[in-house]
Write an enzyme that holds these catalytic residues in place. Structure first.
Site, short mmCIF file in Angstrom:
data_model
loop_
_atom_site.label_atom_id
_atom_site.label_comp_id
_atom_site.label_asym_id
_atom_site.label_seq_id
_atom_site.Cartn_x
_atom_site.Cartn_y
_atom_site.Cartn_z
N LYS A 29 4.96 6.14 3.03
CA LYS A 29 3.57 6.75 2.70
C LYS A 29 3.00 5.92 3.61
CE LYS A 29 2.30 8.99 -0.75
NZ LYS A 29 3.68 9.80 -1.72
N LYS A 30 2.77 4.51 3.45
CA LYS A 30 1.84 3.67 3.69
C LYS A 30 3.03 3.28 5.44
CE LYS A 30 -1.01 3.78 0.56
NZ LYS A 30 -2.54 4.20 1.32
N THR B 196 -8.31 10.69 -5.44
CA THR B 196 -9.03 10.57 -4.54
C THR B 196 -10.20 11.49 -3.99
OG1 THR B 196 -8.72 8.13 -4.49
CG2 THR B 196 -10.77 8.82 -2.08
N ASP C 210 -4.54 -1.11 4.76
CA ASP C 210 -4.92 0.67 3.12
C ASP C 210 -4.31 -0.38 1.81
OD1 ASP C 210 -5.65 1.57 2.35
OD2 ASP C 210 -3.80 3.46 2.76
N LYS C 211 -5.08 -0.23 0.72
CA LYS C 211 -4.70 -0.48 -0.55
C LYS C 211 -4.42 1.04 -1.98
CE LYS C 211 -7.08 0.20 -4.99
NZ LYS C 211 -7.53 1.76 -5.64
N HIS C 212 -3.81 1.13 -1.79
CA HIS C 212 -2.70 1.90 -3.30
C HIS C 212 -3.10 1.86 -4.38
CE1 HIS C 212 -0.42 5.32 -3.85
NE2 HIS C 212 -0.03 4.73 -4.92
N SER C 213 -3.08 2.87 -5.23
CA SER C 213 -3.73 2.71 -6.69
C SER C 213 -2.26 3.19 -7.48
CB SER C 213 -4.32 2.87 -7.48
OG SER C 213 -4.69 3.12 -8.87
N SER D 27 8.59 6.64 -2.58
CA SER D 27 7.56 7.68 -2.07
C SER D 27 6.02 6.86 -2.41
CB SER D 27 7.14 8.58 -3.41
OG SER D 27 6.39 8.89 -3.78
N ARG E 108 11.74 16.40 -7.83
CA ARG E 108 11.88 15.21 -8.76
C ARG E 108 10.68 15.61 -9.89
NH1 ARG E 108 9.08 10.36 -6.23
NH2 ARG E 108 9.03 9.45 -7.91
#
Length: 435
Positions: free
Chosen positions: A187-188, A120, A80-83, A183, A168
């Site tokens: 999730k990942k 997204t 996967d990828k996260h931005s 955080s 937060r």
């Protein structure tokens, strides 16, 4: 476990052990802590920070607070990828099908827009019928059969993160690097990944405007993810102008379809998409070098295989099977489209990317409050990149608006977000570094 003792120890700068962190997060997930206790813990972390071991323990505890997805019946690497968020950043929409077309399985759990940045999920919701929250069974089926699925977080994945983040958000502790790291990564980890590539954006359109802070965050994310057992790297990318030539929801979806059809070559967006595809393929062991991996990604695009994967994902998640062939049938257009003229002749030399994102919100393409409805039709397209020579009156973008008054306001605002100079500017590379 006495919550106030854990809070006191962290307030005093002590290092918490994994058992203390685990018990605190378990109590949080079970609803056994007050908002005051959660806020006090977050503020103590904000002021005192956390060691790398503490952040790993916090991330694992939050990941274990709910379900963990299993992919044992899929014989592809799970990646996967996260931005960290930007303007005109629709990379995930093209990257997931490209990576899947090259042999990866990509269970991508994405988010909505946050602040001035686009989301997204909001872009995908411009597709009629697309289910952003399918049940786990369908999610698994789409990843297995199509190769990728882009959906939203379910309530069963890392639920402790949801409650901690809500506190937060109202206690001025969002910008704590240990809490940001936990955080994102909880999730990942809950998604059952084997490899992860992170896009840490830096610039006036990013949450991290300072390069040093972006590198600190990237280093934290990479070290913690690797420490938690997920092979991870990060690219630091420039966000001093919109990444795509569109900013909005349906307009970015059209941009995605054009990209998959090969009509967005030789752009900053292509550079970033191919760089992340290559990093994912090398990190997962599908390719042995970046050059080989980039060649595979280009072939997936030119052959149409990535577009086929995207079409199958959309169809399996309830969207139209012929979206790529007939986008105008499904992607709504705003009733008013208005060019934004250049105020003078010269070179586009600077951009307030954050301002562009805020202007999309002002058009109705984002949220001021969580319950706001989005107008998926609005935004900007045909944005010219910095370094472009323009003549006075030449369009630098096209506004998509709900009415004439909104179009006029947005056109004036967008023009003010760009600086036009007499000399050609020196531009920063779109990819600033690898960690």
């Amino acid at each position: 476990m006495i919550p106030q003792e854990i809070i006191r120890r962290k307030r005093d700068g002590d290092e918490l052990d994994a058992a203390e962190i685990s018990s605190f997060i378990a109590a949080l997930a079970a609803g056994q802590l007050s908002e005051g206790q959660i806020g006090a813990f977050a503020m103590a972390v904000w002021f005192k920070g956390m060691s790398r071991a503490e952040i790993v323990a916090l991330t694992l505890a939050m990941a274990d607070s709910g379900d963990r997805l299993q992919w044992a019946d899929i014989d592809r690497p799970i990646a996967d990828k996260h931005s960290t968020g930007g303007v005109g950043d629709n990379v995930s929409l093209m990257l997931a099908p490209i990576a899947a077309a090259c042999g990866l399985a990509v269970p991508m759990i994405s988010g909505r827009g946050l602040g001035h940045t686009g989301g997204t999920l909001d872009k995908l919701e411009s597709i009629p019928g697309y289910m952003i929250t399918p049940d786990v069974g369908l999610f698994h089926k789409v990843v297995k059969e199509a190769g990728c699925a882009i959906i939203g977080q379910t309530g069963t994945l890392a639920p402790a993160d949801g409650r901690l983040y809500a506190v937060r958000d109202v206690t001025a502790t969002v910008d704590s690097i240990p809490l940001i790291t936990a955080s994102i990564l909880s999730k990942k980890l809950a998604a059952g990944l084997q490899t992860l590539v992170l896009d840490v954006k830096v610039g006036n359109g990013a949450f991290m405007a300072d390069r040093d802070q972006a590198e600190i965050l990237a280093q934290s994310l990479v070290e913690v993810a690797n420490g938690a057992g997920v092979k991870t790297s990060a690219l630091i990318t420039d966000m001093n102008q919109p990444l795509a030539d569109s900013a909005g929801n349906a307009v970015e979806m059209r941009n995605c379809l054009d990209f998959l059809a090969g009509r967005k070559g030789d752009t900053r967006l292509e550079t970033v998409v191919l760089a992340f595809a290559a990093e994912m393929l090398v990190k997962s062991g599908v390719a042995v070098s970046v050059d080989e991996a980039e060649g595979m990604a280009r072939q997936a695009l030119s052959s149409g295989k990535a577009a086929e994967v995207f079409a199958r994902m959309v169809s399996m998640l309830g969207g139209p099977a012929d979206l790529i062939e007939n986008p105008d049938r499904y992607l709504a257009r705003a009733p008013v489209e208005k060019p934004v003229p250049a105020a003078r002749s010269g070179w586009l030399s600077a951009c307030d990317a954050r301002g562009v994102g805020v202007s999309v919100i002002d058009l109705g393409g984002g949220r001021r409050h969580p319950a706001d409805r989005i107008d998926h039709r609005v935004g900007f397209s045909e944005l010219l990149p910095l370094g472009t020579r323009v003549d006075a009156g030449e369009p630098i973008a096209l506004v998509h608006a709900a009415d004439e008054a909104a179009a006029e306001r947005a056109a004036a605002a967008l023009a003010a977000h760009y600086r036009i100079s007499e000399e050609k500017p020196e531009l920063t590379p779109v990819i600033a570094g690898l960690i």
